[in-house]
Design an enzyme around this catalytic site. Structure first.
Site, PDB file in Angstrom:
ATOM      1  N   ASP A  34       0.868  -1.169   0.000  1.00 23.81           N
ATOM      2  CA  ASP A  34       0.000   0.000   0.000  1.00 23.81           C
ATOM      3  C   ASP A  34       0.912   1.228   0.000  1.00 23.81           C
ATOM      4  O   ASP A  34       2.114   1.112   0.263  1.00 23.81           O
ATOM      5  CB  ASP A  34      -0.889  -0.050   1.247  1.00 23.81           C
ATOM      6  CG  ASP A  34      -1.667   1.228   1.445  1.00 23.81           C
ATOM      7  OD1 ASP A  34      -2.294   1.710   0.480  1.00 23.81           O
ATOM      8  OD2 ASP A  34      -1.647   1.757   2.576  1.00 23.81           O
ATOM      9  N   ASP A  36      -0.104   5.165   1.084  1.00 19.30           N
ATOM     10  CA  ASP A  36      -0.323   6.043   2.241  1.00 19.30           C
ATOM     11  C   ASP A  36      -0.416   5.222   3.524  1.00 19.30           C
ATOM     12  O   ASP A  36      -1.231   4.296   3.629  1.00 19.30           O
ATOM     13  CB  ASP A  36      -1.617   6.841   2.067  1.00 19.30           C
ATOM     14  CG  ASP A  36      -1.584   7.744   0.854  1.00 19.30           C
ATOM     15  OD1 ASP A  36      -1.449   8.953   1.019  1.00 19.30           O
ATOM     16  OD2 ASP A  36      -1.690   7.210  -0.273  1.00 19.30           O
ATOM     17  N   ASP A 211      -1.911  -0.954   6.002  1.00 13.92           N
ATOM     18  CA  ASP A 211      -2.143  -0.334   7.309  1.00 13.92           C
ATOM     19  C   ASP A 211      -3.594  -0.065   7.629  1.00 13.92           C
ATOM     20  O   ASP A 211      -3.912   0.369   8.737  1.00 13.92           O
ATOM     21  CB  ASP A 211      -1.380   0.996   7.381  1.00 13.92           C
ATOM     22  CG  ASP A 211      -2.057   2.088   6.552  1.00 13.92           C
ATOM     23  OD1 ASP A 211      -2.207   1.895   5.320  1.00 13.92           O
ATOM     24  OD2 ASP A 211      -2.469   3.101   7.126  1.00 13.92           O
TER      25      ASP A 211
END
Length: 259
Positions: A34, A36, A211
């Site tokens: 991922d 961000d 996240d």
């Protein structure tokens, strides 16, 4: 006593996994990140996110060491992420809907047209909460309130109202101080499997790093494909390894590449 034994056994298992994680055979694994909150620290506004020189360099080094078996799977538009990385790193955007090499979506104009009428009222709404952000993704939108935490309830209500206006072909994706509306369709897990079906990813074991809640399909797909899931940050996502955030990931990657 049994509870304590189970906890001890789990601790030992996690230690073994962490040891394996630190010595992964780069010839046998593929890596999916991922953006961000994983490679880059989250910023109050998406456009303010930046990627440090070291992690940018090491993602390229990792790609070179794995013969190109490194990809980014992000909820952002691909053209927003491209400037942060070397051009050789493939990117799947919009949670995998915008996949490298995809044919043009025949319904794209319809999806974009469905979103347009919602934008003026939402623009006015975020203007009343300094720090809130409306992200126009073309065929979707996202309301961010990291910079205006007191507006969370209002933003969630606006997102749910917008979803009701759009109908059954749309979904609400919640994340860290964000509510995103996007078309029903592919997710990050589908994107990971698509990458794994083609060279140079095929016949490797996937390692996925994420996240937030929208990363769950990707983390699950990695584990189901015989690989490993790595969660970052404060969310208690189901994963084999938990790292504190992008800084710890960057540190691990630098050390692994120097090994």
């Amino acid at each position: 006593m049994r509870c304590c034994v189970r906890r001890w056994k789990r601790t030992e298992i996690l230690r073994d996994i962490f040891k394996d994680f630190g010595s992964l055979d780069l010839d046998q694994h593929a890596f999916f990140f991922d953006f961000d909150g994983t490679l880059a620290e989250i910023a109050p506004r998406p456009q303010d996110v930046s990627l440090g020189f070291g992690i940018r360099r090491d993602i390229l080094r990792l790609s070179e060491r794995t013969n190109g078996a490194v990809a980014i799977i992000t909820g952002r538009n691909r053209d927003e992420i491209t400037p942060h990385l070397d051009a050789t790193i493939p990117i799947a955007g919009l949670h995998g809907v915008d996949f490298p090499g995809n044919a043009a979506d025949p319904d794209l104009a319809e999806k974009v047209a469905a979103i347009r009428p919602l934008l003026p009222a939402l623009t006015d709404l975020v203007a009343t909460y300094p720090g809130a952000v409306l992200e126009d993704k073309g065929q979707g939108l996202a309301l961010h309130w990291r910079g205006a935490p007191s507006s969370e309830a209002v933003m969630l209500a606006a997102a749910n109202q917008s979803l009701a206006l759009l109908g059954a072909n749309w979904r609400l994706q919640l994340g860290k101080s964000v509510a995103e509306i996007r078309p029903v369709g592919d997710d990050k897990g589908v994107a990971l499997r698509r990458f794994m079906a083609q060279p140079p990813f095929a016949d490797r074991r996937p390692i996925a790093f994420g996240d937030d809640l929208n990363d769950l399909p990707m983390l699950e797909a990695a584990r189901e494909s015989g690989g490993m899931a790595v969660a970052l940050g404060e969310r208690d996502l189901p994963a084999d390894i938990h790292l504190s955030g992008p800084a710890e990931l960057a540190d691990w990657l630098e050390r692994r590449l120097e090994a």
